[in-house]
Write a protein that holds these residues in place. Structure first.
Motif, PDB file in Angstrom:
ATOM      1  N   GLU A 164       0.829  -1.211   0.000  1.00 45.69           N
ATOM      2  CA  GLU A 164       0.000   0.000   0.000  1.00 45.69           C
ATOM      3  C   GLU A 164       0.863   1.261   0.000  1.00 45.69           C
ATOM      4  O   GLU A 164       0.557   2.225  -0.701  1.00 45.69           O
ATOM      5  CB  GLU A 164      -0.946   0.000   1.199  1.00 45.69           C
ATOM      6  N   GLU A 165       1.961   1.238   0.747  1.00 46.74           N
ATOM      7  CA  GLU A 165       2.872   2.382   0.769  1.00 46.74           C
ATOM      8  C   GLU A 165       3.496   2.590  -0.608  1.00 46.74           C
ATOM      9  O   GLU A 165       3.652   3.718  -1.071  1.00 46.74           O
ATOM     10  CB  GLU A 165       3.960   2.161   1.823  1.00 46.74           C
ATOM     11  N   LYS A 166       3.829   1.505  -1.283  1.00 48.68           N
ATOM     12  CA  LYS A 166       4.389   1.621  -2.631  1.00 48.68           C
ATOM     13  C   LYS A 166       3.358   2.205  -3.586  1.00 48.68           C
ATOM     14  O   LYS A 166       3.684   3.043  -4.431  1.00 48.68           O
ATOM     15  CB  LYS A 166       4.870   0.267  -3.134  1.00 48.68           C
ATOM     16  N   LEU A 167       2.109   1.780  -3.470  1.00 50.72           N
ATOM     17  CA  LEU A 167       1.057   2.333  -4.326  1.00 50.72           C
ATOM     18  C   LEU A 167       0.882   3.829  -4.082  1.00 50.72           C
ATOM     19  O   LEU A 167       0.717   4.598  -5.030  1.00 50.72           O
ATOM     20  CB  LEU A 167      -0.259   1.594  -4.095  1.00 50.72           C
ATOM     21  N   LYS A 168       0.942   4.250  -2.820  1.00 47.87           N
ATOM     22  CA  LYS A 168       0.853   5.686  -2.515  1.00 47.87           C
ATOM     23  C   LYS A 168       2.024   6.431  -3.144  1.00 47.87           C
ATOM     24  O   LYS A 168       1.854   7.508  -3.692  1.00 47.87           O
ATOM     25  CB  LYS A 168       0.877   5.919  -1.004  1.00 47.87           C
ATOM     26  N   LEU A 169       3.199   5.842  -3.040  1.00 45.61           N
ATOM     27  CA  LEU A 169       4.392   6.455  -3.617  1.00 45.61           C
ATOM     28  C   LEU A 169       4.261   6.564  -5.129  1.00 45.61           C
ATOM     29  O   LEU A 169       4.595   7.587  -5.719  1.00 45.61           O
ATOM     30  CB  LEU A 169       5.631   5.649  -3.241  1.00 45.61           C
ATOM     31  N   ASN A 170       3.725   5.533  -5.769  1.00 47.57           N
ATOM     32  CA  ASN A 170       3.506   5.566  -7.218  1.00 47.57           C
ATOM     33  C   ASN A 170       2.569   6.691  -7.600  1.00 47.57           C
ATOM     34  O   ASN A 170       2.794   7.399  -8.578  1.00 47.57           O
ATOM     35  CB  ASN A 170       2.949   4.227  -7.715  1.00 47.57           C
ATOM     36  N   ARG A 171       1.489   6.854  -6.835  1.00 44.04           N
ATOM     37  CA  ARG A 171       0.532   7.927  -7.130  1.00 44.04           C
ATOM     38  C   ARG A 171       1.171   9.301  -6.947  1.00 44.04           C
ATOM     39  O   ARG A 171       0.960  10.204  -7.742  1.00 44.04           O
ATOM     40  CB  ARG A 171      -0.708   7.806  -6.239  1.00 44.04           C
ATOM     41  N   ILE A 197       4.378  10.097  -7.157  1.00 45.35           N
ATOM     42  CA  ILE A 197       5.364  10.328  -8.215  1.00 45.35           C
ATOM     43  C   ILE A 197       4.664  10.637  -9.534  1.00 45.35           C
ATOM     44  O   ILE A 197       5.053  11.542 -10.264  1.00 45.35           O
ATOM     45  CB  ILE A 197       6.314   9.127  -8.346  1.00 45.35           C
ATOM     46  N   SER A 198       3.563   9.919  -9.825  1.00 46.11           N
ATOM     47  CA  SER A 198       2.876  10.158 -11.098  1.00 46.11           C
ATOM     48  C   SER A 198       2.195  11.516 -11.141  1.00 46.11           C
ATOM     49  O   SER A 198       2.003  12.093 -12.202  1.00 46.11           O
ATOM     50  CB  SER A 198       1.867   9.051 -11.382  1.00 46.11           C
ATOM     51  N   LYS A 199       1.837  12.058  -9.971  1.00 49.60           N
ATOM     52  CA  LYS A 199       1.233  13.392  -9.905  1.00 49.60           C
ATOM     53  C   LYS A 199       2.291  14.499  -9.934  1.00 49.60           C
ATOM     54  O   LYS A 199       1.957  15.661 -10.015  1.00 49.60           O
ATOM     55  CB  LYS A 199       0.388  13.543  -8.653  1.00 49.60           C
ATOM     56  N   GLY A 200       3.565  14.091  -9.790  1.00 51.60           N
ATOM     57  CA  GLY A 200       4.643  15.068  -9.814  1.00 51.60           C
ATOM     58  C   GLY A 200       4.840  15.793  -8.495  1.00 51.60           C
ATOM     59  O   GLY A 200       5.430  16.840  -8.430  1.00 51.60           O
ATOM     60  N   CYS A 201       4.358  15.201  -7.413  1.00 50.82           N
ATOM     61  CA  CYS A 201       4.513  15.806  -6.078  1.00 50.82           C
ATOM     62  C   CYS A 201       5.830  15.445  -5.475  1.00 50.82           C
ATOM     63  O   CYS A 201       6.381  14.450  -5.661  1.00 50.82           O
ATOM     64  CB  CYS A 201       3.396  15.348  -5.159  1.00 50.82           C
TER      65      CYS A 201
END
Length: 78
Positions: free
Chosen positions: A65-72, A74-78
């Motif tokens: 779940e933490e990896k999925l949050k990190l993916n989101r 990074i993909s948003k450019g935050c």
């Protein structure tokens, strides 16, 4: 040494500890590395794999779940 290489060394060392039967040392290394390299998904992959092999399913799910949050993030450019 660049961050990717440092993370790879931590990964190798953590897996060596885990395979020697010292999962606590492996987990500690990976968690400490996450403090220094919070955006390196490799660390979360290894944590999840270790937790699965140790049948610590709740911890494995948390790492995924933490990896999925990190993916989101990074993909948003935050």
């Amino acid at each position: 040494m660049n961050p990717s290489n440092l993370v790879e060394l931590v990964r190798i060392e953590a897996m060596a500890h885990f395979n020697k039967g010292d999962p606590d040392a492996a987990e500690k290394l990976l968690i400490e590395a996450r403090i220094n390299f919070p955006k390196m998904k490799t660390l979360l992959d290894v944590l999840a794999q270790m937790y699965l092999r140790a049948n610590r399913l709740t911890n494995a799910l948390a790492a995924v779940e933490e990896k999925l949050k990190l993916n989101r993030t990074i993909s948003k450019g935050c």
